[in-house]
Design a protein around this motif. Structure first.
Motif, short mmCIF file in Angstrom:
data_model
loop_
_atom_site.label_atom_id
_atom_site.label_comp_id
_atom_site.label_asym_id
_atom_site.label_seq_id
_atom_site.Cartn_x
_atom_site.Cartn_y
_atom_site.Cartn_z
N SER A 310 0.85 -1.20 0.00
CA SER A 310 0.00 0.00 0.00
C SER A 310 0.88 1.24 0.00
CB SER A 310 -0.90 0.04 1.24
OG SER A 310 -1.73 -1.09 1.31
N ALA A 311 0.30 2.34 -0.46
CA ALA A 311 0.93 3.64 -0.24
C ALA A 311 0.55 4.12 1.16
CB ALA A 311 0.46 4.64 -1.28
N CYS A 312 1.32 5.07 1.70
CA CYS A 312 1.07 5.49 3.07
C CYS A 312 1.46 6.94 3.28
CB CYS A 312 1.87 4.60 4.04
SG CYS A 312 1.61 4.97 5.78
N VAL A 313 0.69 7.62 4.10
CA VAL A 313 1.08 8.93 4.63
C VAL A 313 1.21 8.77 6.14
CG1 VAL A 313 0.44 11.34 4.97
CG2 VAL A 313 -0.06 10.21 2.79
N MET A 314 2.42 8.96 6.65
CA MET A 314 2.68 8.88 8.08
C MET A 314 2.72 10.29 8.65
SD MET A 314 4.87 9.28 10.84
CE MET A 314 6.35 9.83 10.00
#
Length: 359
Positions: A310-314
């Protein structure tokens, strides 16, 4: 002392008991390992998830050696553990990564000299020992430039920008008039990082490049995989990581913070010889996140697959951001990670949130 792969049920010692140690201990438990934590501060975050914790000063060499004797391998969670401490642990147990990774990265001048020696570019830099050498460095490098203490300092601490020559003395006083390094400003389009791991047998695997957004010297957000990264750029990031990992003879996870100069390519800002804030996205977006990967390497196991699903924004939860935990816990899109710190303080990293999306 064993140098083969550690069997489940073995004990891995962690020098340092902050949030990184906490997440390492949790990841190790999932693989069947017991984590023992050594930390000078009582009631540290990692102590409350570890199988056993030890509270003693870093310079209590007898306590360090007693701790290490109960461990099948030793690692560390941050780069400011004294070199003497890790060397004491290494005398009675297996230390991964070794003390060389600490020695080189605890001093910014030595670190950048090493990076250039490994054939990797950095911004221009110069040694600063007093106001006269600072003025000479400004003359050589030009302005704007940033003055940083050679040792310690993180999240924006221990550094001061110099934009005009008249600011030199003020900057020198601001960092405490201590040994420093002057770094030229990089004309970067964005800040990137590559989090990689090196195994006992020298194999290096890297997670995809991530894009990082800072504010007030603290990481605010990481977006991964970074947008617009072609195969050549990702390949260059792996080459950089491999050169650095091999040069350090590092075993475990490490991070390389990079400036993206566009057509001029990538230059290294700094190295972190450990699991890193910019790799927290891997916990939920990859089959094998950075904390599991590190414990695999320390145990002498094969490295896991760093490919994301998955892509992610942390997003870091800093200070009072963490007080919104009820709303975050109710958000089905949020993967919430809190660090168990007892006191909320301004500028303190209290946790992070990962939000996933389709690649």
């Amino acid at each position: 002392m064993t140098h083969g792969p550690l069997a489940p049920g073995s004990t891995i010692g962690i020098l340092g008991g902050g949030q990184l140690g906490r997440m390492l201990a949790t990841a190790g438990a999932a693989l069947g390992f017991d984590a023992h934590v050594y930390e000078p501060e009582p009631d540290c975050p990692a102590s409350r998830v570890a199988a056993r914790s030890y509270c003693a000063p870093w310079d209590d060499i007898g306590a360090v050696e007693a701790f290490a004797r109960r461990c099948d391998a030793i690692t560390y969670e941050f780069e400011n553990v004294p070199v003497e401490t890790v060397e004491a642990a290494a005398r009675v147990s297996v230390l991964r990564p070794g003390s060389k990774s600490l020695e080189l990265t605890q001093d910014r001048l030595i670190e950048k000299t090493f990076i250039n020696g490994a054939g990797v570019d950095t911004v221009p830099f110069a040694q600063v020992d007093d106001i006269d050498s600072l003025e000479a460095a400004i003359e050589s490098i030009g302005l704007p430039a940033v003055l940083k203490t050679r040792r310690f300092g993180y999240d924006g601490k221990g550094q001061a920008w110099i934009r005009e020559s008249g600011d030199a003395r003020k900057a020198w006083v601001a960092i405490g008039e201590q040994p420093a390094i002057l770094e030229g400003a990089a004309a970067f389009t964005r800040e990137l990082s590559v989090v990689a791991a090196r195994s006992v047998d020298g194999q290096v695997k890297a997670f995809p490049l991530a894009e990082n957004v800072h504010g007030d010297g603290i990481l605010k957000q990481t977006k991964a995989p970074a947008a617009g990264i072609d195969a050549a750029t990702q390949g260059r990031a792996l080459e950089i990581a491999t050169a650095i990992g091999n040069g350090l003879d590092h075993v475990g996870v490490f991070a390389v913070e990079l400036f993206d100069l566009g057509e001029a390519g990538l230059v290294v800002n700094e190295i972190a010889p450990r699991v890193h804030n910019t790799g927290h996205w891997t916990m939920d977006a990859c089959g094998c996140g950075q904390f599991e990967q590190h414990m695999r390497a320390v145990a002498g196991w094969p490295l896991g697959d760093p490919a994301p699903h998955s892509a992610c924004v942390m997003t870091n939860l800093i200070g009072e951001d963490a007080l919104a935990w009820e709303d975050l816990a109710a958000d089905p899109a949020a993967r919430l990670h809190l660090y168990g710190k007892r006191e909320v303080r301004s500028g303190r990293k209290m946790g992070h949130v990962n939000r996933l999306s389709t690649l």
